[in-house]
Design an enzyme around this catalytic site. Structure first.
Site, PDB file in Angstrom:
ATOM      1  N   CYS A   1      62.076  48.281  30.928  1.00  0.00           N
ATOM      2  CA  CYS A   1      62.436  47.790  29.590  1.00  0.00           C
ATOM      3  C   CYS A   1      61.593  46.600  29.143  1.00  0.00           C
ATOM      4  CB  CYS A   1      63.915  47.422  29.531  1.00  0.00           C
ATOM      5  SG  CYS A   1      64.974  48.859  29.740  1.00  0.00           S
TER       6      CYS A   1
ATOM      7  N   HIS B   1      65.366  42.369  23.362  1.00  0.00           N
ATOM      8  CA  HIS B   1      65.527  43.735  23.864  1.00  0.00           C
ATOM      9  C   HIS B   1      66.934  44.203  23.496  1.00  0.00           C
ATOM     10  CE1 HIS B   1      65.603  47.255  26.263  1.00  0.00           C
ATOM     11  NE2 HIS B   1      66.338  46.752  27.233  1.00  0.00           N
TER      12      HIS B   1
ATOM     13  N   ASN C   1      69.477  51.828  23.554  1.00  0.00           N
ATOM     14  CA  ASN C   1      68.477  51.130  24.359  1.00  0.00           C
ATOM     15  C   ASN C   1      67.240  52.024  24.476  1.00  0.00           C
ATOM     16  OD1 ASN C   1      66.929  49.988  26.369  1.00  0.00           O
ATOM     17  ND2 ASN C   1      68.640  49.619  27.776  1.00  0.00           N
TER      18      ASN C   1
HETATM   19  O1  UT7 Z   1      67.750  47.744  29.477  1.00  0.00           O
HETATM   20  C1  UT7 Z   1      67.757  47.448  30.839  1.00  0.00           C
HETATM   21  C2  UT7 Z   1      68.805  46.492  31.153  1.00  0.00           C
HETATM   22  N1  UT7 Z   1      70.097  47.100  31.050  1.00  0.00           N
HETATM   23  C3  UT7 Z   1      71.125  46.385  30.656  1.00  0.00           C
HETATM   24  O2  UT7 Z   1      70.931  45.235  30.326  1.00  0.00           O
HETATM   25  C4  UT7 Z   1      72.488  46.982  30.709  1.00  0.00           C
HETATM   26  C5  UT7 Z   1      73.483  45.949  31.134  1.00  0.00           C
HETATM   27  N2  UT7 Z   1      74.827  46.454  31.340  1.00  0.00           N
HETATM   28  C6  UT7 Z   1      75.629  46.815  30.303  1.00  0.00           C
HETATM   29  O3  UT7 Z   1      75.214  46.835  29.162  1.00  0.00           O
HETATM   30  C7  UT7 Z   1      77.076  47.124  30.605  1.00  0.00           C
HETATM   31  O4  UT7 Z   1      77.344  46.762  31.938  1.00  0.00           O
HETATM   32  C8  UT7 Z   1      77.460  48.610  30.381  1.00  0.00           C
HETATM   33  C9  UT7 Z   1      77.502  48.883  28.897  1.00  0.00           C
HETATM   34  C10 UT7 Z   1      76.450  49.505  31.063  1.00  0.00           C
HETATM   35  C11 UT7 Z   1      78.843  48.871  30.950  1.00  0.00           C
HETATM   36  O5  UT7 Z   1      79.780  47.978  30.386  1.00  0.00           O
HETATM   37  P1  UT7 Z   1      80.818  47.179  31.321  1.00  0.00           P
HETATM   38  O6  UT7 Z   1      81.649  46.404  30.440  1.00  0.00           O
HETATM   39  O7  UT7 Z   1      79.981  46.459  32.336  1.00  0.00           O
HETATM   40  O8  UT7 Z   1      81.671  48.349  31.938  1.00  0.00           O
HETATM   41  P2  UT7 Z   1      81.845  48.784  33.472  1.00  0.00           P
HETATM   42  O9  UT7 Z   1      80.599  49.432  33.963  1.00  0.00           O
HETATM   43  O10 UT7 Z   1      82.395  47.641  34.226  1.00  0.00           O
HETATM   44  O11 UT7 Z   1      82.965  49.875  33.305  1.00  0.00           O
HETATM   45  C12 UT7 Z   1      84.249  49.555  32.762  1.00  0.00           C
HETATM   46  C13 UT7 Z   1      85.072  50.807  32.672  1.00  0.00           C
HETATM   47  C14 UT7 Z   1      85.073  51.664  33.925  1.00  0.00           C
HETATM   48  O12 UT7 Z   1      86.375  52.198  34.073  1.00  0.00           O
HETATM   49  P3  UT7 Z   1      87.425  51.523  35.097  1.00  0.00           P
HETATM   50  O13 UT7 Z   1      86.768  51.573  36.430  1.00  0.00           O
HETATM   51  O14 UT7 Z   1      87.641  50.131  34.579  1.00  0.00           O
HETATM   52  O15 UT7 Z   1      88.610  52.417  34.948  1.00  0.00           O
HETATM   53  C15 UT7 Z   1      84.141  52.782  33.608  1.00  0.00           C
HETATM   54  O16 UT7 Z   1      84.429  53.964  34.314  1.00  0.00           O
HETATM   55  O17 UT7 Z   1      84.555  51.670  31.631  1.00  0.00           O
HETATM   56  C16 UT7 Z   1      84.369  52.982  32.132  1.00  0.00           C
HETATM   57  N3  UT7 Z   1      83.231  53.588  31.459  1.00  0.00           N
HETATM   58  C17 UT7 Z   1      83.325  54.312  30.329  1.00  0.00           C
HETATM   59  N4  UT7 Z   1      84.383  54.691  29.577  1.00  0.00           N
HETATM   60  C18 UT7 Z   1      84.142  55.430  28.481  1.00  0.00           C
HETATM   61  C19 UT7 Z   1      81.922  53.505  31.803  1.00  0.00           C
HETATM   62  N5  UT7 Z   1      81.168  54.178  30.921  1.00  0.00           N
HETATM   63  C20 UT7 Z   1      82.022  54.686  29.994  1.00  0.00           C
HETATM   64  C21 UT7 Z   1      81.847  55.471  28.832  1.00  0.00           C
HETATM   65  N6  UT7 Z   1      82.922  55.812  28.120  1.00  0.00           N
HETATM   66  N7  UT7 Z   1      80.608  55.870  28.428  1.00  0.00           N
END
Ligand code: UT7
Length: 339
Positions: free
Chosen positions: A128, A266, A296
């Site tokens: 990225c 970004h 992204n």
């Molecule tokens: O470009 C390169 C650099 N990349 C980044 O900077 C990305 C950085 N990370 C992020 O943007 C975020 O961490 C994400 C958007 C990827 C994820 O958000 P989060 O708030 O960190 O969520 P999480 O991964 O902790 O997941 C929270 C919950 C989980 O469920 P439980 O375990 O709490 O029941 C996931 O299973 O959200 C669930 N989940 C979803 N639910 C609905 C994960 N993806 C989805 C989805 N739809 N697409």
């Protein structure tokens, strides 16, 4: 034959002081994939995606479109906006992590299509942060006097390396391309560029297959490698690390956050972008946001956002811009630019 240029500007034989952005361009594929479209094919929902990422829709390529076709359109627009003869370009640097082929590089695939001379043409893979890396290469070539005009592009087709059955990654990414033409200038210009990497985090954001390690893992994803990300860990390191590079960039130029007119970040997650704006005491009106419509787009996201705000008149000549990106590697980079 490739033109041999005088590596000095007209002022007293000194090396060129700056590179400046002469023109910008970008291109998005036509196909729009909304959050509601994704709801229909996986266990996700519009509300989660909007609240956790800020994304409403993203663009994806269709058959026949590739990273090179997107990049070609973006580069043509940048060349046109800069009003330069493509034959005068001395170097072409492409940031991409989704090249059309293993080789030739995407830059080489496009060199003659764009009407460039036999200049150096290369891809830079910094995930990225690819555009920030490519921009720093272009800037350095101009400042050291070895190039007068450099074409820099960031282009990706991330949709080709996500697993469309995995909601954790599939909802996040999109395709697109952005480009700039840099030219030698006595006036700023790019004030500084900064690039970094930390290989301790290779496993946190990676792909599961490749040319040399082989393709054993791809059976799961229709014969394609896929992005593997521990999003939460990436998020925390990204915010911390981007905070550091922003300070590094301002202090290298003896500047303060109040000197900035625009943040062009970004576009991985609106919450990361908002955290950066808070850190810089910047109102979101002065932050260019495209993540809601583009998702992204990895190396394409910063030049896409830059071009959008230049073309709609928000960014004006003389404005102070801070560009930054963070991605797989980990890699991160920034640039301070007097536009
Ligand atoms: O470009 C390169 C650099 N990349 C980044 O900077 C990305 C950085 N990370 C992020 O943007 C975020 O961490 C994400 C958007 C990827 C994820 O958000 P989060 O708030 O960190 O969520 P999480 O991964 O902790 O997941 C929270 C919950 C989980 O469920 P439980 O375990 O709490 O029941 C996931 O299973 O959200 C669930 N989940 C979803 N639910 C609905 C994960 N993806 C989805 C989805 N739809 N697409």
């Amino acid at each position: 034959a490739h033109r041999v240029f005088d590596p000095r500007v007209s002022t007293g034989g000194d090396r060129v002081k700056y590179s400046r952005i002469a023109g910008t361009g970008s291109y998005l594929p036509d196909k729009i994939v909304t959050n509601h479209d994704l709801e229909a094919i996986m266990d996700t929902n519009d509300q989660w995606i909007r609240e956790r990422t800020g994304i409403r829709e993203r663009r994806t390529v269709i058959e026949g479109e590739t990273t090179a076709t997107l990049a070609r359109a973006a580069c043509q627009k940048a060349i046109e906006a800069a009003d330069v003869d493509p034959n005068e370009i001395d170097l072409f640097v492409m940031g991409t992590t989704t090249p059309d082929l293993v080789f030739p590089s995407t830059a080489c695939l496009l060199q003659k299509q764009l009407g460039l001379p036999d200049c150096g043409a290369m891809d830079v893979n910094a995930a990225c942060s690819g555009f920030m890396y490519a921009l720093s290469v272009g800037d350095k070539y101009i400042r050291c006097g070895d190039a007068r005009k450099v074409l820099v592009c960031g282009a990706e087709t991330l949709s080709r390396i996500v697993n469309w059955n995995k909601r954790e990654t599939a909802v996040l990414f999109g395709d697109g391309a952005g480009a700039v033409v840099l030219e030698a200038s006595d006036e700023p210009g790019i004030l500084s560029t900064h690039i970094h990497a930390n290989g301790n985090y290779v496993d946190v954001l990676t792909t599961n297959a490749g040319i040399s390690v082989g393709w054993d893992a791809v059976a799961e994803n229709d014969g394609k490698p896929e992005i593997m990300m521990r999003g939460n860990e990436v998020f925390k390191v990204a915010v911390r690390t981007l905070g550091r590079i922003v300070e590094e960039t301002l202090s290298a130029n003896d500047m303060d956050k109040t000197d900035l007119d625009w943040l062009i970040p970004h576009q991985a997650n609106l919450r990361i972008i908002a955290a950066m704006a808070r850190m810089l005491d910047m109102n979101m009106d002065h932050v260019v946001v495209t993540v809601d419509r583009h998702g992204n787009t990895s190396a394409a996201s910063v030049p896409l956002a830059l071009d959008e705000a230049v073309r709609d008149g928000r960014i004006q000549r003389g404005d102070m811009l801070l560009l930054e990106a963070f991605g797989g590697g980990f890699t991160w980079g920034s640039a301070l630019i007097k536009y």
